[in-house]
Design a protein around this motif. Structure first.
Motif, PDB file in Angstrom:
ATOM      1  N   UNK A   1      46.559  55.922  48.931  1.00 51.83           N
ATOM      2  CA  UNK A   1      45.824  54.265  49.233  1.00 51.83           C
ATOM      3  C   UNK A   1      45.142  53.535  49.913  1.00 51.83           C
ATOM      4  N   UNK A   2      44.124  52.284  49.759  1.00 51.33           N
ATOM      5  CA  UNK A   2      43.293  51.604  50.727  1.00 51.33           C
ATOM      6  C   UNK A   2      43.099  51.927  51.149  1.00 51.33           C
ATOM      7  N   UNK A   3      43.958  52.184  52.203  1.00 47.23           N
ATOM      8  CA  UNK A   3      42.785  52.306  53.753  1.00 47.23           C
ATOM      9  C   UNK A   3      42.588  54.065  53.198  1.00 47.23           C
ATOM     10  N   UNK A   4      43.729  54.493  52.680  1.00 48.45           N
ATOM     11  CA  UNK A   4      43.408  55.975  52.600  1.00 48.45           C
ATOM     12  C   UNK A   4      40.955  56.288  52.369  1.00 48.45           C
ATOM     13  N   UNK A   5      41.047  55.280  51.574  1.00 49.13           N
ATOM     14  CA  UNK A   5      39.992  55.489  50.339  1.00 49.13           C
ATOM     15  C   UNK A   5      38.717  54.397  51.527  1.00 49.13           C
ATOM     16  N   UNK A   6      39.762  54.036  52.418  1.00 48.97           N
ATOM     17  CA  UNK A   6      38.344  53.546  53.538  1.00 48.97           C
ATOM     18  C   UNK A   6      37.880  54.624  54.347  1.00 48.97           C
ATOM     19  N   UNK A   7      39.170  55.383  55.222  1.00 49.78           N
ATOM     20  CA  UNK A   7      38.567  56.188  56.303  1.00 49.78           C
ATOM     21  C   UNK A   7      38.769  56.944  55.273  1.00 49.78           C
ATOM     22  N   UNK A   8      38.691  57.751  53.896  1.00 50.25           N
ATOM     23  CA  UNK A   8      37.523  58.622  53.200  1.00 50.25           C
ATOM     24  C   UNK A   8      35.911  58.037  53.579  1.00 50.25           C
ATOM     25  N   UNK A   9      36.057  56.624  53.453  1.00 46.09           N
ATOM     26  CA  UNK A   9      34.455  56.147  53.153  1.00 46.09           C
ATOM     27  C   UNK A   9      33.390  56.471  54.417  1.00 46.09           C
ATOM     28  N   UNK A  10      34.683  55.984  55.083  1.00 48.11           N
ATOM     29  CA  UNK A  10      33.932  56.025  56.351  1.00 48.11           C
ATOM     30  C   UNK A  10      33.617  57.400  56.821  1.00 48.11           C
ATOM     31  N   UNK A  11      33.661  58.122  56.917  1.00 47.56           N
ATOM     32  CA  UNK A  11      33.326  59.638  56.853  1.00 47.56           C
ATOM     33  C   UNK A  11      32.511  60.221  55.704  1.00 47.56           C
TER      34      UNK A  11
ATOM     35  N   UNK B   1      33.814  61.866  34.194  1.00 50.02           N
ATOM     36  CA  UNK B   1      34.064  63.448  34.309  1.00 50.02           C
ATOM     37  C   UNK B   1      35.719  64.058  34.360  1.00 50.02           C
ATOM     38  N   UNK B   2      36.642  62.830  33.434  1.00 50.29           N
ATOM     39  CA  UNK B   2      37.998  63.243  33.875  1.00 50.29           C
ATOM     40  C   UNK B   2      38.911  64.166  35.240  1.00 50.29           C
ATOM     41  N   UNK B   3      38.300  63.864  35.847  1.00 46.11           N
ATOM     42  CA  UNK B   3      39.071  64.642  37.369  1.00 46.11           C
ATOM     43  C   UNK B   3      40.310  63.483  37.780  1.00 46.11           C
ATOM     44  N   UNK B   4      41.093  63.853  37.676  1.00 47.57           N
ATOM     45  CA  UNK B   4      42.004  62.546  38.234  1.00 47.57           C
ATOM     46  C   UNK B   4      41.787  62.606  39.633  1.00 47.57           C
ATOM     47  N   UNK B   5      42.472  61.356  39.949  1.00 54.43           N
ATOM     48  CA  UNK B   5      42.071  60.841  41.258  1.00 54.43           C
ATOM     49  C   UNK B   5      43.238  61.662  41.961  1.00 54.43           C
ATOM     50  N   UNK B   6      43.858  62.442  43.061  1.00 55.69           N
ATOM     51  CA  UNK B   6      44.776  62.819  43.404  1.00 55.69           C
ATOM     52  C   UNK B   6      44.948  62.407  44.408  1.00 55.69           C
ATOM     53  N   UNK B   7      46.446  62.408  44.777  1.00 58.68           N
ATOM     54  CA  UNK B   7      47.189  62.166  45.549  1.00 58.68           C
ATOM     55  C   UNK B   7      47.016  62.242  47.724  1.00 58.68           C
ATOM     56  N   UNK B   8      46.535  63.009  47.209  1.00 60.39           N
ATOM     57  CA  UNK B   8      46.478  64.365  48.529  1.00 60.39           C
ATOM     58  C   UNK B   8      44.870  63.873  48.926  1.00 60.39           C
TER      59      UNK B   8
ATOM     60  N   UNK C   1      29.745  50.674  55.603  1.00 60.26           N
ATOM     61  CA  UNK C   1      30.041  49.801  54.169  1.00 60.26           C
ATOM     62  C   UNK C   1      29.783  50.709  52.479  1.00 60.26           C
ATOM     63  N   UNK C   2      27.909  51.319  53.212  1.00 56.49           N
ATOM     64  CA  UNK C   2      27.138  52.540  52.007  1.00 56.49           C
ATOM     65  C   UNK C   2      28.221  53.348  51.900  1.00 56.49           C
ATOM     66  N   UNK C   3      28.869  53.965  52.720  1.00 51.70           N
ATOM     67  CA  UNK C   3      29.884  54.665  52.447  1.00 51.70           C
ATOM     68  C   UNK C   3      31.111  54.750  51.683  1.00 51.70           C
ATOM     69  N   UNK C   4      31.359  53.356  52.234  1.00 52.98           N
ATOM     70  CA  UNK C   4      33.374  53.508  51.588  1.00 52.98           C
ATOM     71  C   UNK C   4      32.578  53.176  50.058  1.00 52.98           C
ATOM     72  N   UNK C   5      31.848  52.622  50.023  1.00 52.12           N
ATOM     73  CA  UNK C   5      31.277  51.816  48.103  1.00 52.12           C
ATOM     74  C   UNK C   5      31.485  52.730  47.629  1.00 52.12           C
ATOM     75  N   UNK C   6      30.339  54.321  48.494  1.00 50.78           N
ATOM     76  CA  UNK C   6      30.095  54.897  47.370  1.00 50.78           C
ATOM     77  C   UNK C   6      31.672  56.157  47.752  1.00 50.78           C
ATOM     78  N   UNK C   7      32.713  56.238  48.188  1.00 47.60           N
ATOM     79  CA  UNK C   7      33.374  56.721  48.287  1.00 47.60           C
ATOM     80  C   UNK C   7      34.368  56.156  46.938  1.00 47.60           C
ATOM     81  N   UNK C   8      34.811  54.419  46.804  1.00 48.29           N
ATOM     82  CA  UNK C   8      35.531  54.223  45.745  1.00 48.29           C
ATOM     83  C   UNK C   8      34.707  54.244  44.370  1.00 48.29           C
ATOM     84  N   UNK C   9      32.879  54.513  44.259  1.00 49.93           N
ATOM     85  CA  UNK C   9      32.250  54.682  42.983  1.00 49.93           C
ATOM     86  C   UNK C   9      32.414  55.612  42.236  1.00 49.93           C
ATOM     87  N   UNK C  10      32.617  56.754  43.945  1.00 49.29           N
ATOM     88  CA  UNK C  10      32.487  58.202  43.505  1.00 49.29           C
ATOM     89  C   UNK C  10      33.740  58.709  43.032  1.00 49.29           C
ATOM     90  N   UNK C  11      34.875  58.497  43.557  1.00 45.84           N
ATOM     91  CA  UNK C  11      36.255  58.454  43.394  1.00 45.84           C
ATOM     92  C   UNK C  11      36.151  57.645  40.914  1.00 45.84           C
TER      93      UNK C  11
END
Length: 88
Positions: free
Chosen positions: A2-12, A51-58, A34-44
Motif C-alpha cells: 500500500x501507499x503507507x508501506x511505500x512511504x515507510x520504505x521510502x523513509x528507510x 526491468x520487467x520486475x513486478x512489484x511484490x506485495x511483500x 522527501x528524496x528518499x520517498x520519491x526515490x522509492x516510488x521512482x525505483x519501484x
C-alpha cells in the motif's frame, strides 16, 4: 504494498542512501527524507516498467528494497548536482 508501506520504505531507503552517500545536502533532513520517498516510488516504478520486475506485495522483498535504495541514491546525487552550491 500500500501507499503507507511505500512511504515507510521510502523513509528507510532515504536513510540508507544518506548513510551510503554522506555529506551536507542542500535540503537538510526534510529534503533528504522527501528524496528518499520519491526515490522509492521512482525505483519501484522503473524496476517494474523497464526491468520487467513486478512489484511484490511483500514489504521485505530484497529486490524491492534494492530498487528503492537505488532510486533514492540516484535522486540524491541528482539533487546534489543541481542544488549543491546553494549552501556554500
Amino acid at each position: 504494498m500500500g501507499i503507507i508501506s511505500w512511504i515507510i520504505l521510502g523513509l528507510l531507503a532515504g536513510a540508507i542512501a544518506k548513510i551510503l552517500l554522506p555529506g551536507r545536502d542542500p535540503g537538510g533532513l526534510v529534503g533528504t527524507t522527501l528524496i528518499g520517498i520519491a526515490g522509492a516510488f521512482t525505483g519501484g516504478w522503473l524496476s517494474a516498467k523497464f526491468l520487467d520486475r513486478p512489484i511484490q506485495n511483500q514489504f521485505f522483498d530484497l529486490a524491492t528494497w534494492g530498487a528503492a535504495i537505488g532510486g533514492s541514491l540516484v535522486l540524491l546525487i541528482a539533487y546534489r548536482l543541481l542544488f549543491g552550491n546553494s549552501r556554500d
